[in-house]
Design a protein around this motif. Structure first.
Motif, PDB file in Angstrom:
ATOM      1  N   UNK A 110       9.775  -4.995  -2.816  1.00  0.00           N
ATOM      2  CA  UNK A 110       8.489  -4.437  -3.265  1.00  0.00           C
ATOM      3  C   UNK A 110       8.645  -2.965  -3.619  1.00  0.00           C
ATOM      4  N   UNK A 111       9.333  -2.212  -2.774  1.00  0.00           N
ATOM      5  CA  UNK A 111       9.582  -0.801  -3.073  1.00  0.00           C
ATOM      6  C   UNK A 111      10.340  -0.655  -4.386  1.00  0.00           C
TER       7      UNK A 111
ATOM      8  N   UNK B  98       0.808  -1.211   0.000  1.00  0.00           N
ATOM      9  CA  UNK B  98       0.000   0.000   0.000  1.00  0.00           C
ATOM     10  C   UNK B  98       0.842   1.262   0.000  1.00  0.00           C
ATOM     11  N   UNK B  99       1.894   1.303   0.797  1.00  0.00           N
ATOM     12  CA  UNK B  99       2.788   2.457   0.801  1.00  0.00           C
ATOM     13  C   UNK B  99       3.407   2.681  -0.583  1.00  0.00           C
ATOM     14  N   UNK B 100       3.755   1.569  -1.261  1.00  0.00           N
ATOM     15  CA  UNK B 100       4.381   1.686  -2.580  1.00  0.00           C
ATOM     16  C   UNK B 100       3.383   2.190  -3.619  1.00  0.00           C
ATOM     17  N   UNK B 101       2.185   1.607  -3.642  1.00  0.00           N
ATOM     18  CA  UNK B 101       1.184   1.975  -4.650  1.00  0.00           C
ATOM     19  C   UNK B 101       0.644   3.378  -4.437  1.00  0.00           C
ATOM     20  N   UNK B 102       0.517   3.792  -3.194  1.00  0.00           N
ATOM     21  CA  UNK B 102      -0.158   5.047  -2.876  1.00  0.00           C
ATOM     22  C   UNK B 102       0.833   6.114  -2.432  1.00  0.00           C
TER      23      UNK B 102
ATOM     24  N   UNK C 100      -7.397  -4.832   3.010  1.00  0.00           N
ATOM     25  CA  UNK C 100      -7.482  -3.386   2.763  1.00  0.00           C
ATOM     26  C   UNK C 100      -6.903  -2.532   3.892  1.00  0.00           C
ATOM     27  N   UNK C 101      -6.271  -3.166   4.868  1.00  0.00           N
ATOM     28  CA  UNK C 101      -5.691  -2.375   5.955  1.00  0.00           C
ATOM     29  C   UNK C 101      -4.686  -1.370   5.421  1.00  0.00           C
ATOM     30  N   UNK C 102      -3.902  -1.780   4.409  1.00  0.00           N
ATOM     31  CA  UNK C 102      -2.872  -0.875   3.899  1.00  0.00           C
ATOM     32  C   UNK C 102      -3.493   0.398   3.343  1.00  0.00           C
ATOM     33  N   UNK C 103      -4.595   0.260   2.608  1.00  0.00           N
ATOM     34  CA  UNK C 103      -5.226   1.439   2.024  1.00  0.00           C
ATOM     35  C   UNK C 103      -5.843   2.326   3.110  1.00  0.00           C
TER      36      UNK C 103
END
Length: 421
Positions: A52-53, A19-23, A298-301
């Protein structure tokens, strides 16, 4: 911007990293610190996090450490996702209450109280060290039981907000059923953590059209199946209860089921073994599909959205969070922690007005709020009598003989984590 994740060695952390990477446009993290005392797990999770990053072109730096004070130094926000006692303690929380015919679950009933007693003192110590490192840092609590832990943090004056993934899960599910974008769905979400109801589903925002009646008419079977509750009950309620309400609405049925199958903790332990093996593969640079079965969808979002709003970089104007009641629900004390829609910004969350709550839900909320107050007293002050009082007050227990037996079992199974025992 520096963010720290306490409990960063969790097998679930790669979901957060993804989530950090996508958003990253919403939350431009320059340094992400993963803190965990389990060095071997932390190395595996940290390695995958960096890959992932790299795969997603995120330029942020990922640091792993077992030194909590170093990890939180200068952090703008600290996310708490720890599990005191690990999955072994969770296994106990889910099994010994069943001996009394009471539900065995890690966030409610006797097991939930055991987790609160283990967790609250540890979280408060962490929060005090965060405050010393940066008094302006926000603490985002995802550690269960979120309502009790968040109330403990707020009572001590910490800049804290509780977060759960139940609401965002419903938002995504309803959006898919309606064929709209998730951000077009606004939930009239009311209750306490893990004790909530969706009393409205609005399109476009808090003042939008309520399409919940249409949603139930067209998709009631699918919604009821997901909740493992009969369609007839959902129709009679006219709202969508969270799946945690099944522990209350079908308690004895759930107990019978839990007695005939492996605990959720046992399933998670087996899953974590596979995940850690995957994380050790240097070719893996994305979250594996197996992680979706780990929980916390969905916790990351939700975490990115909340952190972005708190840190002033954006985020949705309205989010479901755990915060002080402060008159929002007039039948609860001001210092109760409720889970509702709130306007969130750098000042923190401000709960939106909530229409009058049906006594069917308000009564249960008041009962559980009283239990949570007693549970927090037991976590902060200790003592067998305080544990007994909390168990006696819980609507899933309520009988003195059960409360007595469960008190002794709770203390026996958790003695190593209870300074007063």
């Amino acid at each position: 911007m520096k963010l720290t994740v306490v409990g960063g060695g969790s097998t679930y952390t790669p979901e957060l990293i993804d989530g950090f990477a996508r958003l990253r446009d919403a939350l431009p993290v320059e340094e992400l610190v993963l803190v965990d005392p389990a060095a071997e797990r932390l190395e595996l999770v940290g390695g995958l996090a960096r890959r992932i990053f790299a795969r997603q072109g995120h330029g942020g730096r990922i640091v792993t450490t077992s030194d909590l004070d170093a990890g939180v130094e200068g952090a703008d926000a600290v996310l708490l996702q720890l599990r005191v006692g690990g999955q072994a303690a969770r296994e106990q929380d889910e099994t010994w209450p069943l001996e009394c015919g009471c539900v065995g679950q890690e966030t409610t009933g006797a097991g939930g109280l055991a987790k609160a007693l283990r967790t609250v003192p540890v979280v408060l110590d962490i929060a005090e060290r965060v405050r010393r490192a940066n008094p302006r840092a926000w603490i985002i609590d995802f550690t269960n039981p979120v309502g009790i832990v968040t109330r403990a943090l707020l009572q001590e004056g910490h800049r804290a907000v509780g977060l759960c993934n139940v609401a965002i899960g419903f938002q995504r599910k309803f959006a898919a059923l309606l064929g709209v974008a998730p951000l077009d769905v606004h939930l009239d979400h009311v209750g306490l953590n893990h004790l909530t109801w969706e009393t409205g589903v609005r399109l476009g925002g808090p003042e939008g059209e309520d399409v919940l009646p249409k949603l139930l008419a067209r998709h009631g079977d699918a919604i009821a199946d997901d909740l493992h509750l009969p369609r007839s009950l959902v129709d009679r309620l006219g709202v969508v209860p969270s799946y945690y309400l099944r522990y209350y609405y079908a308690h004895d049925e759930v107990v019978r089921e839990l007695r005939t199958k492996p605990s959720r903790a046992a399933e998670v332990v087996a899953m974590e073994r596979q995940l850690l093996q995957m994380y050790g593969d240097p070719a893996l640079d994305e979250k594996p599909a197996l992680l979706a079965r780990r929980g916390g969808a969905y916790y990351s979002e939700a975490a990115v959205d909340l952190a972005a709003a708190l840190l002033g970089g954006g985020g949705s104007p309205y989010q479901v969070v755990n915060a002080y009641n402060k008159g929002t629900l007039p039948f609860l004390p001001d210092d109760a922690v409720i889970e509702v829609q709130a306007a969130v910004g750098p000042h923190g969350p401000t709960p939106l007005p909530v229409p009058e709550v049906d006594p069917l839900y308000a009564g249960l909320m008041a009962n559980v709020t009283a239990y949570e107050e007693l549970a927090l007293s037991a976590a902060l002050r200790g003592g067998r009598d305080r544990v007994f009082r909390a168990l006696l007050a819980h609507p899933l227990i309520g009988q003195y003989a059960y409360a007595d037996t469960l008190t002794d079992q709770l203390i026996a199974h958790n003695r190593e984590h209870l300074a007063w025992a």
